[in-house]
Design a protein around this motif. Structure first.
Motif, mmCIF file in Angstrom:
data_model
loop_
_atom_site.group_PDB
_atom_site.id
_atom_site.type_symbol
_atom_site.label_atom_id
_atom_site.label_comp_id
_atom_site.label_asym_id
_atom_site.label_seq_id
_atom_site.Cartn_x
_atom_site.Cartn_y
_atom_site.Cartn_z
ATOM 1 N N LEU A 17 0.895 -1.314 -0.031
ATOM 2 C CA LEU A 17 0.034 0.134 0.044
ATOM 3 C C LEU A 17 0.787 1.308 0.148
ATOM 4 C CD1 LEU A 17 -2.533 -1.235 2.893
ATOM 5 C CD2 LEU A 17 -3.250 -0.581 0.214
ATOM 6 N N ILE A 18 2.066 1.330 0.594
ATOM 7 C CA ILE A 18 2.947 2.374 0.833
ATOM 8 C C ILE A 18 4.056 2.585 -0.305
ATOM 9 C CG2 ILE A 18 4.475 3.622 2.399
ATOM 10 C CD1 ILE A 18 2.672 2.161 4.593
ATOM 11 N N VAL A 19 4.836 1.374 -0.663
ATOM 12 C CA VAL A 19 5.761 1.408 -1.315
ATOM 13 C C VAL A 19 5.646 0.922 -2.904
ATOM 14 C CG1 VAL A 19 8.335 0.488 -1.772
ATOM 15 C CG2 VAL A 19 7.209 1.026 0.706
ATOM 16 N N ALA A 20 4.907 -0.204 -3.039
ATOM 17 C CA ALA A 20 4.798 -0.993 -4.206
ATOM 18 C C ALA A 20 3.975 -0.159 -5.107
ATOM 19 C CB ALA A 20 4.112 -2.236 -4.114
ATOM 20 N N PRO A 21 2.964 0.589 -4.870
ATOM 21 C CA PRO A 21 2.134 1.345 -5.856
ATOM 22 C C PRO A 21 2.822 2.520 -6.839
ATOM 23 C CG PRO A 21 0.769 1.233 -3.864
ATOM 24 C CD PRO A 21 2.075 0.689 -3.477
ATOM 25 N N GLY A 24 2.557 5.713 -4.832
ATOM 26 C CA GLY A 24 1.988 5.377 -3.351
ATOM 27 C C GLY A 24 2.582 6.511 -2.558
ATOM 28 N N LEU A 25 2.620 6.343 -1.276
ATOM 29 C CA LEU A 25 3.149 7.647 -0.230
ATOM 30 C C LEU A 25 4.688 7.505 -0.574
ATOM 31 C CD1 LEU A 25 1.342 7.124 3.159
ATOM 32 C CD2 LEU A 25 1.272 9.012 1.613
ATOM 33 N N TYR A 26 5.332 6.492 -0.865
ATOM 34 C CA TYR A 26 6.783 6.413 -0.963
ATOM 35 C C TYR A 26 7.126 7.376 -2.043
ATOM 36 C CZ TYR A 26 11.481 4.352 -1.626
ATOM 37 O OH TYR A 26 12.952 4.141 -1.438
ATOM 38 N N ARG A 27 6.549 7.280 -3.364
ATOM 39 C CA ARG A 27 6.975 8.265 -4.203
ATOM 40 C C ARG A 27 6.339 9.693 -3.958
ATOM 41 N NH1 ARG A 27 8.851 7.942 -9.239
ATOM 42 N NH2 ARG A 27 8.158 9.708 -10.794
ATOM 43 N N GLN A 28 5.237 9.721 -3.306
ATOM 44 C CA GLN A 28 4.846 11.163 -2.991
ATOM 45 C C GLN A 28 5.659 11.724 -1.956
ATOM 46 O OE1 GLN A 28 0.740 10.640 -1.433
ATOM 47 N NE2 GLN A 28 0.317 9.086 -3.049
ATOM 48 N N SER A 29 6.462 11.154 -1.470
ATOM 49 C CA SER A 29 7.331 11.840 -0.463
ATOM 50 C C SER A 29 8.406 12.631 -1.346
ATOM 51 C CB SER A 29 8.316 10.920 0.176
ATOM 52 O OG SER A 29 9.121 10.156 -0.472
ATOM 53 N N TRP A 30 8.446 12.727 -2.883
ATOM 54 C CA TRP A 30 9.372 13.272 -3.458
ATOM 55 C C TRP A 30 8.581 13.965 -4.981
ATOM 56 C CZ3 TRP A 30 10.844 8.286 -3.542
ATOM 57 C CH2 TRP A 30 10.520 7.756 -4.851
ATOM 58 N N ALA A 31 7.515 13.155 -5.220
ATOM 59 C CA ALA A 31 6.855 13.359 -6.291
ATOM 60 C C ALA A 31 5.153 13.363 -6.209
ATOM 61 C CB ALA A 31 7.495 12.543 -7.545
ATOM 62 N N PRO A 32 4.758 14.249 -5.549
ATOM 63 C CA PRO A 32 3.250 13.855 -5.377
ATOM 64 C C PRO A 32 2.537 14.733 -6.829
ATOM 65 C CG PRO A 32 3.976 15.884 -4.092
ATOM 66 C CD PRO A 32 5.251 15.065 -4.667
ATOM 67 N N ARG A 33 1.449 14.004 -7.079
ATOM 68 C CA ARG A 33 0.917 14.523 -8.278
ATOM 69 C C ARG A 33 -0.142 15.562 -8.134
ATOM 70 N NH1 ARG A 33 -1.180 9.382 -11.807
ATOM 71 N NH2 ARG A 33 -1.922 8.673 -9.431
ATOM 72 N N ARG A 34 -0.734 15.635 -6.945
ATOM 73 C CA ARG A 34 -1.968 16.540 -6.532
ATOM 74 C C ARG A 34 -1.812 17.330 -5.568
ATOM 75 N NH1 ARG A 34 -5.930 14.580 -10.119
ATOM 76 N NH2 ARG A 34 -5.598 12.410 -10.770
ATOM 77 N N ASP A 69 15.021 5.071 4.626
ATOM 78 C CA ASP A 69 15.198 4.245 5.902
ATOM 79 C C ASP A 69 15.133 2.704 5.463
ATOM 80 O OD1 ASP A 69 14.415 2.709 7.989
ATOM 81 O OD2 ASP A 69 13.542 4.463 9.042
ATOM 82 N N GLY A 70 16.154 1.984 5.352
ATOM 83 C CA GLY A 70 16.377 0.772 4.924
ATOM 84 C C GLY A 70 15.290 -0.349 5.796
ATOM 85 N N SER A 71 15.534 0.082 7.056
ATOM 86 C CA SER A 71 14.790 -1.027 7.871
ATOM 87 C C SER A 71 13.229 -0.766 7.674
ATOM 88 C CB SER A 71 14.821 -0.250 9.327
ATOM 89 O OG SER A 71 16.391 -0.402 9.852
ATOM 90 N N PHE A 72 12.516 0.442 7.399
ATOM 91 C CA PHE A 72 11.359 0.458 6.782
ATOM 92 C C PHE A 72 11.199 -0.558 5.722
ATOM 93 C CE2 PHE A 72 7.817 2.020 4.495
ATOM 94 C CZ PHE A 72 6.735 1.948 5.483
ATOM 95 N N ALA A 73 11.900 -0.513 4.583
ATOM 96 C CA ALA A 73 11.781 -1.102 3.398
ATOM 97 C C ALA A 73 11.576 -2.653 4.098
ATOM 98 C CB ALA A 73 12.834 -1.047 2.693
ATOM 99 N N ASP A 74 12.409 -3.227 4.849
ATOM 100 C CA ASP A 74 12.398 -4.391 5.234
ATOM 101 C C ASP A 74 11.188 -4.771 6.033
ATOM 102 O OD1 ASP A 74 14.274 -6.255 4.457
ATOM 103 O OD2 ASP A 74 15.378 -6.177 6.468
ATOM 104 N N LEU A 75 10.779 -3.987 6.945
ATOM 105 C CA LEU A 75 9.530 -4.160 7.714
ATOM 106 C C LEU A 75 8.165 -4.080 6.848
ATOM 107 C CD1 LEU A 75 8.674 -2.158 11.201
ATOM 108 C CD2 LEU A 75 7.311 -2.054 8.979
ATOM 109 N N ALA A 76 8.335 -3.319 6.002
ATOM 110 C CA ALA A 76 7.041 -2.998 5.127
ATOM 111 C C ALA A 76 6.956 -4.423 4.234
ATOM 112 C CB ALA A 76 7.034 -1.753 4.325
ATOM 113 N N ARG A 77 8.056 -5.156 3.901
ATOM 114 C CA ARG A 77 7.894 -6.189 3.168
ATOM 115 C C ARG A 77 7.306 -7.350 3.705
ATOM 116 N NH1 ARG A 77 11.424 -10.321 2.789
ATOM 117 N NH2 ARG A 77 12.940 -9.143 4.001
#
Length: 251
Positions: A17-21, A24-34, A69-77
């Motif tokens: 929901l956060i990284v894969a889309p 998603g929020l992960y991309r919105q952190s540097w490139a939000p569309r709206r 945050d590499g730890s979050f990437a592991d946790l989110a997986r």
């Protein structure tokens, strides 16, 4: 501003929901569309999620950008949940609060996020803060406008208001005290979602009986995303989404 998202549905990895889309929020952190205010959401992030059999959510928050945050990437997986609230925080002036200022804020079973800004902060909300019990004021997690808005919402919840009414009444109260504020609020207790559109974008994606997603902006190009009109209260479960217009506060 910030970007945030809440989800109810079948358990799935947080990252789906956060990284894969693609947006998603992960991309919105540097490139939000709206996003209408601000451009980079790199001053902290957080996610709160519910585990089966435990009514109180867990949280993971950091003061830096989500992509670092590499730890979050592991946790989110690997961590799965059927209910979550996540947010990335807009770049702001330097402060001492660090990750304490990153949503979601929490108390008991509730998770909360504020996408927006209070005009005239902190002076504009001083009269409202004096209405809070001293122990609640002193228990604020951070000294930012979002933390005080959360304290106002939480005070209503503890007095017995349901989630939707607590958000709606707080928005009208803050908007009256600080005209021009942007008050997109998001709240969940793990089985429902309440949100307000007040000054920035809000969208929802609903598959009745399966999943409901409420977000600042769509995380993909699914044609079933629907925009919530400005000045609107949203109340959702896994089966229904109800939209109610919000009245401007009296002059």
């Amino acid at each position: 501003m910030c970007r945030h998202l809440a989800f109810l549905g079948p358990p799935q990895p947080l990252g789906s929901l956060i990284v894969a889309p693609p947006h998603g929020l992960y991309r919105q952190s540097w490139a939000p569309r709206r996003q209408r205010h601000g451009t980079v959401n790199a001053d902290g992030f957080g996610v709160g999620w519910y585990a089966e059999g435990d009514p109180e959510p867990a949280r993971y928050r950091r003061a830096g950008p989500i992509w670092a945050d590499g730890s979050f990437a592991d946790l989110a997986r690997v961590v799965r949940s059927g209910a979550l609230l996540a947010a990335v925080r807009d770049a702001t002036e330097a402060g001492a609060d660090g990750e304490a200022a990153a949503a979601p804020f929490a108390a008991g079973r509730w998770l909360f996020s504020h996408n927006g800004a209070v005009t005239g902060w902190p002076r504009s909300l001083a009269p409202l803060s004096r209405g809070l019990p001293p122990d609640e004021l002193l228990s604020m997690e951070a000294r930012c406008d979002s933390a005080l808005v959360w304290a106002l919402v939480l005070n209503r919840l503890r007095r017995g208001d349901d989630e939707a009414r607590a958000l709606a009444d707080t928005v009208r109260e803050v908007a009256a005290a600080a005209p021009g504020s942007r008050l997109n609020l998001l709240l969940t207790g793990g089985d429902t979602i309440a949100a307000t559109a007040w000054g920035d974008t809000l969208w929802y994606l609903a598959e009745p009986g399966r999943r409901t997603v409420v977000a600042s902006e769509p995380y993909d190009d699914d044609p079933h995303w629907r925009e919530v009109p400005d000045r609107t209260l949203l109340a959702a479960s896994r089966t229904d989404v109800l939209l109610t217009p919000l009245k401007e506060p009296s002059a």
